[in-house]
Write a protein that holds these residues in place. Structure first.
Motif, PDB file in Angstrom:
ATOM      1  N   ALA A 140       0.856  -1.185   0.000  1.00 57.26           N
ATOM      2  CA  ALA A 140       0.000   0.000   0.000  1.00 57.26           C
ATOM      3  C   ALA A 140       0.892   1.234   0.000  1.00 57.26           C
ATOM      4  CB  ALA A 140      -0.926   0.008   1.203  1.00 57.26           C
ATOM      5  N   VAL A 141       0.606   2.182  -0.899  1.00 57.54           N
ATOM      6  CA  VAL A 141       1.369   3.429  -0.997  1.00 57.54           C
ATOM      7  C   VAL A 141       0.389   4.579  -1.187  1.00 57.54           C
ATOM      8  CG1 VAL A 141       3.159   4.714  -2.230  1.00 57.54           C
ATOM      9  CG2 VAL A 141       3.308   2.210  -2.088  1.00 57.54           C
ATOM     10  N   TYR A 142       0.298   5.457  -0.188  1.00 54.51           N
ATOM     11  CA  TYR A 142      -0.573   6.631  -0.242  1.00 54.51           C
ATOM     12  C   TYR A 142       0.290   7.869   0.020  1.00 54.51           C
ATOM     13  CZ  TYR A 142      -4.547   3.414   0.029  1.00 54.51           C
ATOM     14  OH  TYR A 142      -5.460   2.410  -0.217  1.00 54.51           O
ATOM     15  N   VAL A 143       0.139   8.890  -0.806  1.00 55.17           N
ATOM     16  CA  VAL A 143       1.043  10.036  -0.789  1.00 55.17           C
ATOM     17  C   VAL A 143       0.275  11.333  -0.519  1.00 55.17           C
ATOM     18  CG1 VAL A 143       2.754  11.331  -2.120  1.00 55.17           C
ATOM     19  CG2 VAL A 143       2.567   8.854  -2.418  1.00 55.17           C
ATOM     20  N   VAL A 144       0.860  12.190   0.329  1.00 58.86           N
ATOM     21  CA  VAL A 144       0.278  13.503   0.579  1.00 58.86           C
ATOM     22  C   VAL A 144       0.442  14.345  -0.689  1.00 58.86           C
ATOM     23  CG1 VAL A 144       0.366  15.606   1.980  1.00 58.86           C
ATOM     24  CG2 VAL A 144       0.857  13.373   3.033  1.00 58.86           C
ATOM     25  N   PRO A 145      -0.663  14.823  -1.269  1.00 56.57           N
ATOM     26  CA  PRO A 145      -0.550  15.625  -2.483  1.00 56.57           C
ATOM     27  C   PRO A 145      -0.041  17.031  -2.168  1.00 56.57           C
ATOM     28  CG  PRO A 145      -2.824  15.556  -1.767  1.00 56.57           C
ATOM     29  CD  PRO A 145      -2.059  14.653  -0.824  1.00 56.57           C
ATOM     30  N   GLY A 146       0.308  17.768  -3.202  1.00 51.81           N
ATOM     31  CA  GLY A 146       0.736  19.148  -3.002  1.00 51.81           C
ATOM     32  C   GLY A 146       1.912  19.511  -3.866  1.00 51.81           C
ATOM     33  N   SER A 147       2.112  20.806  -4.035  1.00 54.41           N
ATOM     34  CA  SER A 147       3.179  21.311  -4.896  1.00 54.41           C
ATOM     35  C   SER A 147       4.503  21.469  -4.173  1.00 54.41           C
ATOM     36  CB  SER A 147       2.767  22.662  -5.483  1.00 54.41           C
ATOM     37  OG  SER A 147       2.483  23.588  -4.439  1.00 54.41           O
ATOM     38  N   GLY A 148       4.493  21.249  -2.845  1.00 51.76           N
ATOM     39  CA  GLY A 148       5.721  21.344  -2.088  1.00 51.76           C
ATOM     40  C   GLY A 148       5.627  22.202  -0.843  1.00 51.76           C
ATOM     41  N   MET A 149       4.664  23.146  -0.828  1.00 51.07           N
ATOM     42  CA  MET A 149       4.540  24.045   0.327  1.00 51.07           C
ATOM     43  C   MET A 149       3.075  24.295   0.685  1.00 51.07           C
ATOM     44  SD  MET A 149       7.584  26.815  -0.504  1.00 51.07           S
ATOM     45  CE  MET A 149       7.506  27.531   1.133  1.00 51.07           C
TER      46      MET A 149
END
Length: 426
Positions: free
Chosen positions: A193-202
């Motif tokens: 299972a791999v879940y990633v916090v989205p976002g452009s970096g900041m």
């Protein structure tokens, strides 16, 4: 993606049953010298001075622990042991420490085994603060799903951004000893299972000494289960678009979703209720498309049980160890056979259940120990890359304390609030 035959499952069940109720004669004692234990030091060892080397042996059958200085004699019952190594180190004038561990060592007439050691380094990114995998029970005693959560902690003196942090669950379980080929354990973690916090970096700043809360379903679970908790204010949730009409996930209206890169299940994912998996957080330096294309792990593995060895094959994903920020091995006390993560990530393990049938695991979590407060009043959490030492096992979940929620199936409310499940805030 993974297949196991009914024949193999039946054989595994028979093997477990065959092991029940056996009585064994008490093993004889042996006195051995620990000088033969080979410590493989970190790559910088030619510039490093090592002192105060200690070995701790834990009998897998009795739980008895014996600690000795390396080089001394140790008297042990013949049998199966885990061994932890620790020492002080000085490198280029800077004092530090090194550690390592080895699992399932057979002690008979020799202690001639090897153990890789690693430097303890100060965290510069997020660490795992708490894992609430056991969940709660309904007043009827029925298992309740959806209220699992994980807290990430910023241990630094500056703002960290959670954008891009991946939360992953191991493929293997700590109660099923496996050997696999190719063996990549010292290079990467096999994950399902791999879940990633989205976002452009900041987009998701976390202040020093603050936490980032990710959860299964970000709703007020007390509406459906008065014994549960309110997760409607969590920072992120993992959400699955189920292909099973009878097993649909819930998409919170108040909590944004993690970006799902991969999960083995076709319905919805929950943390392992008994806590037999390991968990890591990582920063993945490649795109989602590149990861899914280039980091597939095809392998063969052998399940070792009393009935014999069973040969399997599988295809999953891997996270290189160099990407991992932190990891925690979890298990059930009576069933622990090995640590899934390499000692460079976690040399120990923690737990909420003493046995598979332990109902007391519910309402409890594993929480990282607090060492004290810094000059700015921020918590200093223990981080030696050894969950046995770093975590308080089977303590009341932090959100249960904060919300004065239920601590057991009878609905007894939490009254005390602690920093780490032990250290009272008052």
């Amino acid at each position: 993606m993974n297949r196991i035959s009914i024949t193999v499952l039946a054989a595994l069940m028979l093997a477990v049953l065959a092991g029940c109720g056996r009585e064994t004669a008490e093993a004889p004692l042996v006195t051995l010298n620990t000088n033969v234990v080979e410590i493989m030091y970190p790559a910088t060892s030619e510039r490093m001075t090592v002192s105060d080397e200690v070995l701790k042996f834990t009998n897998r059958s009795t739980g008895e622990q014996i600690t000795v200085n390396k080089g001394d004699d140790v008297t042990l019952l013949m049998g199966l042991y885990d061994c932890e190594y620790s020492a002080k180190a000085e490198l280029d004038g800077v004092e530090s420490s090194i550690y390592g561990s080895a699992n399932s060592i057979v002690v008979k007439n020799s202690l001639a085994f090897s153990l890789q050691s690693y430097m303890v380094t100060k965290a510069t990114d997020f660490i795992i603060e708490e894992i609430f995998f056991a969940g709660t029970l309904q007043p009827t005693g029925k298992t309740y799903n959806g209220d699992n959560y994980v807290k990430l902690y910023n241990p630094t003196d500056h703002v960290l951004y959670a954008d891009g942090v991946a939360f992953c669950e191991s493929k293997f379980t700590s109660s099923q000893l496996c050997t696999y080929d190719p063996d990549i354990r010292n290079e990467a973690v096999t994950v399902q299972a791999v879940y990633v916090v989205p976002g452009s970096g900041m987009e998701h700043p976390v202040q020093p000494g603050e936490s980032f809360l990710i959860c299964d379903v970000g709703i007020d679970h007390r509406v459906s289960n008065p014994n549960s908790i309110d997760l409607s204010a969590a920072d992120m949730e993992w959400y699955d678009e189920s292909s099973s009409a009878s097993n649909m996930d819930i998409d919170s209206e108040t909590v944004p979703n993690l970006d799902k890169w991969y999960c083995y299940t076709a319905s919805f994912w929950i943390l392992h209720k008994r806590g037999l998996k390991s968990y890591i957080i990582a920063r993945i330096p490649v795109s989602k498309a590149e990861y899914l294309k280039d980091y597939i792990y095809d392998y063969e593995y052998v399940i070792h049980v009393a009935a014999g060895d069973f040969y399997m094959s599988s295809s999953d994903y891997k996270i290189p160890n160099s990407w991992v920020l932190d990891g925690v091995n979890c298990s059930v006390v009576s069933d622990h056979l090995w640590n899934i993560l390499p000692p460079s990530i976690d040399a120990g393990w923690t737990w909420c259940a003493k046995t598979d049938e332990d109902v007391n695991k519910s309402f409890h979590s594993v929480r990282r120990k607090m060492l004290g407060l810094d000059k700015d009043g921020r918590r200093i959490l223990k981080d030696t890359n050894n969950s046995t030492n770093d975590f308080n096992p089977c303590v009341t979940a932090s959100l249960t304390e904060e919300q004065h929620g239920s601590t057991n199936v009878n609905g007894t409310k939490a009254t005390a609030v602690t920093y780490d499940g032990v250290w009272s805030i008052e």
